[in-house]
Design an enzyme around this catalytic site. Structure first.
Site, PDB file in Angstrom:
ATOM      1  N   PHE A   1       8.396   2.375  -7.074  1.00  0.00           N
ATOM      2  CA  PHE A   1       7.350   1.361  -7.052  1.00  0.00           C
ATOM      3  C   PHE A   1       7.912   0.003  -7.431  1.00  0.00           C
ATOM      4  O   PHE A   1       8.963  -0.093  -8.076  1.00  0.00           O
ATOM      5  CB  PHE A   1       6.236   1.717  -8.049  1.00  0.00           C
ATOM      6  CG  PHE A   1       5.248   2.725  -7.532  1.00  0.00           C
ATOM      7  CD1 PHE A   1       3.988   2.318  -7.090  1.00  0.00           C
ATOM      8  CD2 PHE A   1       5.563   4.072  -7.495  1.00  0.00           C
ATOM      9  CE1 PHE A   1       3.070   3.246  -6.629  1.00  0.00           C
ATOM     10  CE2 PHE A   1       4.658   5.005  -7.027  1.00  0.00           C
ATOM     11  CZ  PHE A   1       3.404   4.593  -6.595  1.00  0.00           C
TER      12      PHE A   1
ATOM     13  N   ASN B   1       0.871  -1.163   0.000  1.00  0.00           N
ATOM     14  CA  ASN B   1       0.000   0.000   0.000  1.00  0.00           C
ATOM     15  C   ASN B   1       0.914   1.220   0.000  1.00  0.00           C
ATOM     16  O   ASN B   1       1.747   1.376   0.896  1.00  0.00           O
ATOM     17  CB  ASN B   1      -0.900   0.001   1.239  1.00  0.00           C
ATOM     18  CG  ASN B   1      -2.217   0.693   0.996  1.00  0.00           C
ATOM     19  OD1 ASN B   1      -2.985   0.291   0.139  1.00  0.00           O
ATOM     20  ND2 ASN B   1      -2.473   1.742   1.752  1.00  0.00           N
ATOM     21  N   SER B   2       0.797   2.088  -0.996  1.00  0.00           N
ATOM     22  CA  SER B   2       1.694   3.228  -1.133  1.00  0.00           C
ATOM     23  C   SER B   2       1.406   4.288  -0.083  1.00  0.00           C
ATOM     24  O   SER B   2       0.291   4.368   0.448  1.00  0.00           O
ATOM     25  CB  SER B   2       1.561   3.846  -2.528  1.00  0.00           C
ATOM     26  OG  SER B   2       1.920   2.927  -3.525  1.00  0.00           O
ATOM     27  N   PRO B   3       2.388   5.153   0.224  1.00  0.00           N
ATOM     28  CA  PRO B   3       2.151   6.249   1.174  1.00  0.00           C
ATOM     29  C   PRO B   3       1.027   7.150   0.671  1.00  0.00           C
ATOM     30  O   PRO B   3       0.914   7.404  -0.529  1.00  0.00           O
ATOM     31  CB  PRO B   3       3.492   6.995   1.192  1.00  0.00           C
ATOM     32  CG  PRO B   3       4.502   6.013   0.709  1.00  0.00           C
ATOM     33  CD  PRO B   3       3.778   5.130  -0.264  1.00  0.00           C
ATOM     34  N   PRO B   4       0.186   7.649   1.569  1.00  0.00           N
ATOM     35  CA  PRO B   4      -0.913   8.518   1.139  1.00  0.00           C
ATOM     36  C   PRO B   4      -0.470   9.700   0.287  1.00  0.00           C
ATOM     37  O   PRO B   4      -1.161  10.042  -0.687  1.00  0.00           O
ATOM     38  CB  PRO B   4      -1.524   8.972   2.473  1.00  0.00           C
ATOM     39  CG  PRO B   4      -1.266   7.835   3.406  1.00  0.00           C
ATOM     40  CD  PRO B   4       0.094   7.323   3.010  1.00  0.00           C
TER      41      PRO B   4
END
Length: 338
Positions: A193, A48-51
């Site tokens: 990514f 889950n990527s950083p907000p």
């Protein structure tokens, strides 16, 4: 699960909520799902990527007024939920290569009240059954933008994807699709990514390149260019674009010094540069038909001579025949060194 420690929602809900609301990447799968347990695996393969990264990419996607969106890489389903909330789930298609990850995301999305079209398969192929799309967003990085994403977009459509050469360095590119079947645009910010599964690369170890005891058949020389100058993300990006089919490795020693290894993916050529603190000259060894240190040094000099441009000065054009990276405008393609 974060990169360094397991966080179980049921065993430690406070730590789980703290992790979820932190602006950090959260690893949710190791080793394509082959790893289980509380300890970290070998290679993170879903996260889950950083907000801040999620929101910056959605801002670049600019979905206001857009119709249909194709997302490549469902992951946890969070990004698909955000798109569904804004556009309506009926306008969102999300593709995920991992069947178990896709199934878990569908369950989460359903509990949140969203049911976008969920596709299990190779994201490089897009989703021709749902085309044309007004927007395409990738949550995995690519070294080549699959042309299917362009072909399945409407003229004027936007593609947002992390892009980076095999050498290293990566940034998010925002492409606009033209009437001529090409897509072009600038890079809008640094990124890091996991690679699209189809485009993952095999990286042989350094010893596979040597033909005998050190320095094998390598030619020795020296350079005033410190290996330290080559390690920044924009520098690696500029080098990687110019020196295709090459990648670096670092071998570190107890005293703080290190050797920068350069390899070609064809396993024909290698080079080393030794860094030690306080030195103004660095030993170089090169072997093979490609003089990799020479290529990298020339690529770095090109970048340095132009004021060490950041990602925002670079752009990318994608056509049916391939892609071209440029500096400042498509009329100024970045040169190739091989």
């Amino acid at each position: 699960m974060r990169q360094g420690e397991a966080v179980n929602r049921h065993a430690d809900p406070a730590a789980w909520w703290k992790a979820v609301y932190s602006d950090v990447p959260l690893t949710t799968q190791w080793d394509d799902g082959d790893h289980s347990g509380d300890r970290r695996g070998t290679t993170p393969t879903s996260s889950n990527s950083p907000p801040t990264m999620v929101f910056s990419m959605l801002a670049a996607l600019d979905v206001d007024g857009a119709g249909r969106v194709l997302e490549i890489g469902t992951g946890t389903g969070w990004n698909a939920a955000l798109l569904s909330h804004r556009l309506g789930a009926g306008n969102v298609v999300t593709a995920e290569v991992d069947e178990e990850t896709a199934a878990e995301a569908r369950r989460r999305l359903g509990r949140a009240g969203f049911r976008p079209t969920s596709v299990v398969g190779d994201g490089a192929k897009g989703h021709p059954e749902g085309a044309p799309f007004d927007r395409v967003i990738a949550t995995c990085s690519v070294g080549e933008v699959p042309y299917a994403w362009v072909a399945q977009s409407r003229p004027g459509g936007v593609i947002v994807a992390p892009w980076g050469p095999g050498y290293g360095g990566e940034a998010v590119v925002r492409l606009t699709v033209g009437d001529d079947g090409m897509a072009s645009g600038r890079f809008v910010g640094s990124s890091a990514f996991m690679r699209l599964r189809r485009q993952r690369a095999f990286r042989p170890g350094s010893l596979e390149y040597l033909s005998g005891p050190w320095p094998a058949d390598g030619a020795e020389s020296s350079t005033s260019l410190s290996p330290e100058e080559l390690g920044g993300w924009p520098a690696m990006f500029a080098i990687g674009v110019q020196v295709p089919g090459a990648f670096p490795r670092i071998e570190r020693y107890a005293d703080g010094s290190y050797t920068l290894w350069l390899h070609d993916t064809a396993v024909t050529s290698w080079a080393t540069a030794d860094w030690e603190p306080g030195r103004g000259s660095y030993e170089v060894v090169q072997s093979g038909p490609r003089r990799l240190w020479g290529e990298v040094e020339a690529a770095w000099s090109w970048w340095d001579d132009r004021g060490r441009p950041g990602f925002e000065r670079f752009g990318l054009t994608v056509s049916p025949d391939g892609h071209s990276v440029w500096l400042d405008s498509p009329d100024h393609p970045v040169p190739l060194r091989d």
